[in-house]
Write an enzyme that holds these catalytic residues in place. Structure first.
Site, PDB file in Angstrom:
ATOM      1  N   HIS A 275      20.621  97.721  21.542  1.00 27.35           N
ATOM      2  CA  HIS A 275      20.725  99.072  20.988  1.00 27.35           C
ATOM      3  C   HIS A 275      21.965  99.055  20.085  1.00 27.35           C
ATOM      4  O   HIS A 275      23.086  99.266  20.549  1.00 27.35           O
ATOM      5  CB  HIS A 275      20.868 100.098  22.125  1.00 27.35           C
ATOM      6  CG  HIS A 275      21.024 101.506  21.638  1.00 27.35           C
ATOM      7  ND1 HIS A 275      20.007 102.432  21.725  1.00 27.35           N
ATOM      8  CD2 HIS A 275      22.047 102.139  21.053  1.00 27.35           C
ATOM      9  CE1 HIS A 275      20.425 103.581  21.211  1.00 27.35           C
ATOM     10  NE2 HIS A 275      21.667 103.430  20.806  1.00 27.35           N
TER      11      HIS A 275
ATOM     12  N   CYS B  63      27.676 109.311  16.561  1.00 30.84           N
ATOM     13  CA  CYS B  63      28.534 108.683  17.554  1.00 30.84           C
ATOM     14  C   CYS B  63      29.476 109.755  18.091  1.00 30.84           C
ATOM     15  O   CYS B  63      30.288 110.292  17.339  1.00 30.84           O
ATOM     16  CB  CYS B  63      29.313 107.577  16.875  1.00 30.84           C
ATOM     17  SG  CYS B  63      30.563 106.894  17.915  1.00 30.84           S
TER      18      CYS B  63
END
Lengths: 310, 310
Positions: free
Chosen positions: B214, B247
């Site tokens: 990932h 993020c």
């Protein structure tokens, strides 16, 4: 710690040519003043860049962003360790570049007839005749002379470009006196396998000739293309501070590789560049202030990984 | 045409797990309705995706974007060829996932104490105790059970994470019944050399165990990391339609790999995916309409290269 050598063999050093002040700014709607450009170029030089595209000697009516190129060169403090480059589209441009005492003149040629026609309104043969005249003029003035071959990895009009044609045109440009040829992925059609195939073919045809890549980041694969090139030992890349410089054929699409993103990956890979990453970030932030908008680069948003800031 | 074989050996096939409806939407301020999520998931399935993260059984007050996960599963038409996955953070979440007849339950663990503490407010040992209980419950219900190891390539608090620690935790997760471990580059700290080093170390320790990555696209190197992994034969990757999913530690920074950008590069490399690229583009455009803003993916701006649209 389990220690397994990586199978990746990479060069220890790579040199970046900064194209932001020309290729980048040329695609911006804001026109920077001479003082602003000098401030940006000083920041880029302070970050360690040793080859900087400063401007283009094109018609001011056509490209107002480059109208002050002669003035920028006139006021630019020179440094023996830095090559300040300029683009010249024709003999008049080359004469102006020589008069401005640039360190390196670059000419452009397209790898396909239709792109060359669309770009400079003449066929490749006629462009090569011009290159011959410009090369003589520039080199007789004691100035370095290089060529960029556009759409070398694919053409927005013609699609796939045969590798043989790319190599033939490289050969003609080198025969006409170009010290180096840059292969340009003008509209972002390169991919890692194609990059490696063209590098291998170039090396076979021109074993002693260095090769520079001007890659784009369209569709996200820009640094993957750089990695593929590094794995074959290519060490000279063009990139643009902040990643400015879009693709004229795809408005809004990402264009030039971003200098600080490229540098960040190279440093992570242990490939030295001579560049100061925090200073590059400062230059990118200065650029954002000068342009009045965010730049597309990613490191400026994510920050430098801590172990690289030292 | 000069024909030189590329030195790059790549797998012929790669399988993408789509994480947009969970990992992507979880980071959006807009909360999609059940009907909107079902429309998006249908578009993703129509594009050929065969493993789709549908939602998370987390507390609705904490993550309102995932509050309708049970409802989405209740109304989702099932397909024997598609695995519809969900995240469960604890035993209660796992019970709800089982009750919703998901095809695969995923648990998360961080590779560092400080990230685990910050993420789920407990130490790694306590998290592993929970994973043991969840694994039993889920597998006894006949449902597949996988684990994701977060910050495996670097931690925003602790920096470098020793490879030995990553491998030890992978081993514990596998011992507890995880069918597969995904290594997560949660805050985008991976680079191509590190990716290859960790893959080599993982293979040496777990020679028969598949490994899923990932990766994130922070600092532009996301697809370069994929290329490095492909070169070592990794064939399973997570990505997010439109590249949504930022993020949390770096607001505004690019996060998840973009599914259509990843697919575009894979297809250019001759790596088949079973995915329909124009259909992925339609799904990304649907997502833009549902969210009311542009997505960060690049192919949606630059367009698919013509030879890949056929």
């Amino acid at each position: 710690m389990t220690s397994i050598a990586s199978p990746m063999a990479l060069p220890s050093y790579a040199a970046i040519r900064e194209v932001g002040p020309r290729d980048g700014l040329q695609n911006e709607s804001v026109v920077l003043t001479t003082a602003e450009k000098l401030e940006l170029i000083a920041a880029l030089r302070d970050a360690g860049l040793r080859q900087i595209e400063v401007g283009a000697f094109v018609r001011p009516q056509q490209v107002p962003q480059m109208a002050n190129t002669a003035e920028v060169f006139a006021q630019l403090p020179r440094h023996p360790e830095v090559m300040y480059c300029a683009i010249a589209p024709n003999l008049v441009g080359a004469q102006r570049a020589v008069a401005s005492r640039v360190d390196l003149v670059q000419v452009f040629l397209s790898a396909t007839e239709s792109h060359n026609q669309s770009n400079v309104n003449m066929g490749i043969a006629q462009s090569l005749d011009q290159v011959a005249e410009m090369s003589l003029l520039v080199r007789q003035a004691g100035i370095a002379f290089d060529a960029v071959l556009s759409v070398a990895f694919g053409c927005p009009f013609e699609g796939h470009v045969p590798v043989e044609r790319v190599l033939d045109l490289c050969g003609q440009l080198l025969d006409l006196g170009a010290g180096e040829v840059t292969l340009g992925d003008t509209t972002g059609m390169a991919h890692p396998l194609l990059v490696q195939q063209i590098i291998c073919a170039f090396r076979e045809r021109f074993p002693r000739q260095s090769l520079r890549l001007h890659l784009h980041s369209a569709r996200g694969a820009g640094l993957a293309n750089v990695l593929a090139a590094l794995q074959l030992g290519i060490t000279t890349f063009d990139s643009s501070i902040g990643g400015i410089g879009g693709c004229p054929f795809a408005p809004g699409a990402p264009g030039n590789l971003c200098t600080e993103d490229l540098t960040h990956m190279l440093h992570e890979l242990g490939v030295t560049t001579g560049l100061d990453l925090p200073a590059l970030m400062r230059a990118a932030r200065l650029l954002e202030r000068l342009l009045g908008h965010e730049v597309p680069g990613q490191t400026i948003k994510a920050g430098i990984c801590k172990h690289l800031t030292g």
